[in-house]
Design a protein around this motif. Structure first.
Motif, PDB file in Angstrom:
ATOM      1  N   PRO A  52      -3.857   1.580   2.855  1.00 57.37           N
ATOM      2  CA  PRO A  52      -4.639   2.789   3.102  1.00 57.37           C
ATOM      3  C   PRO A  52      -5.164   3.451   1.824  1.00 57.37           C
ATOM      4  CG  PRO A  52      -2.694   2.772   4.483  1.00 57.37           C
ATOM      5  CD  PRO A  52      -2.563   1.611   3.530  1.00 57.37           C
ATOM      6  N   ALA A  53      -4.447   3.286   0.723  1.00 54.69           N
ATOM      7  CA  ALA A  53      -4.877   3.899  -0.543  1.00 54.69           C
ATOM      8  C   ALA A  53      -6.244   3.386  -0.995  1.00 54.69           C
ATOM      9  CB  ALA A  53      -3.833   3.662  -1.626  1.00 54.69           C
ATOM     10  N   THR A  54      -6.661   2.223  -0.489  1.00 57.18           N
ATOM     11  CA  THR A  54      -7.971   1.668  -0.854  1.00 57.18           C
ATOM     12  C   THR A  54      -9.105   2.341  -0.084  1.00 57.18           C
ATOM     13  OG1 THR A  54      -7.919  -0.066   0.829  1.00 57.18           O
ATOM     14  CG2 THR A  54      -6.943  -0.591  -1.331  1.00 57.18           C
ATOM     15  N   GLY A  55      -8.744   3.141   0.940  1.00 61.58           N
ATOM     16  CA  GLY A  55      -9.766   3.812   1.747  1.00 61.58           C
ATOM     17  C   GLY A  55     -10.137   3.065   3.005  1.00 61.58           C
ATOM     18  N   GLY A  56      -9.476   1.943   3.265  1.00 58.69           N
ATOM     19  CA  GLY A  56      -9.775   1.200   4.480  1.00 58.69           C
ATOM     20  C   GLY A  56      -8.649   0.268   4.867  1.00 58.69           C
TER      21      GLY A  56
END
Length: 168
Positions: A52-56
């Motif tokens: 989730p930290a990657t934005g997706g």
């Protein structure tokens, strides 16, 4: 527990939402874990892959047979208080938010899904009541509810909801 429809409309800056509230006798971090940990999510709604930290991430519903993996954009994530995500392409996509507030040893979860049309509520409302009651059952280590209790019997409630600001 007797199942009942609990959703209501909320008009926000970016559109009309079908919103639900649930109260858990648990610390906010425990409820956050149930909402965001891919293994914990499998017990009540589905799972995701990715970071989730990657934005997706890629998400798949677990109780809907062989559901397709969906791309999900994480728009906001402020652990353990809130997240907002979009799933699906463009104007047909789904926007979902979860807000958590803790007080007095209890955590309130508010979940909302933006609607393209109030007519969508007749299908989405029973689904969210089912999933949120499944979350509560999972957390209580109780049997999951039966889908047939929710759909189509809850649909009339959602068809009859008054839209904020609408003239009847």
């Amino acid at each position: 527990m007797t199942a009942r429809p609990t959703g209501h409309y909320v008009l926000k800056e970016d559109g009309l939402y079908l919103q639900f509230d649930r109260l858990f006798y648990a610390p906010i971090e425990d409820v956050w874990f149930s909402l965001t940990n891919p293994t914990a999510m499998q017990a009540w709604i589905g799972t995701y892959t990715g970071r989730p930290a990657t934005g997706g991430v890629r998400f798949r519903m677990g109780s809907e047979g062989e559901a397709e993996w969906q791309n999900v954009s994480i728009l906001e994530c402020a652990p353990p208080h809130r997240f907002t995500a979009d799933s699906g392409p463009g104007p047909t996509g789904i926007r979902l938010f979860c807000h958590l507030v803790e007080g007095g040893g209890m955590t309130t979860l508010t979940l909302g899904q933006r609607l393209h049309s109030p007519a969508e509520a007749a299908d989405m409302g029973p689904g969210w009541d089912y999933y949120l009651d499944s979350l509560a059952a999972t957390r209580a280590r109780a049997p999951l509810p039966d889908w047939e209790t929710y759909y189509p019997s809850f649909s009339p409630h959602y068809r009859e909801l008054a839209v904020p600001g609408a003239v009847r």
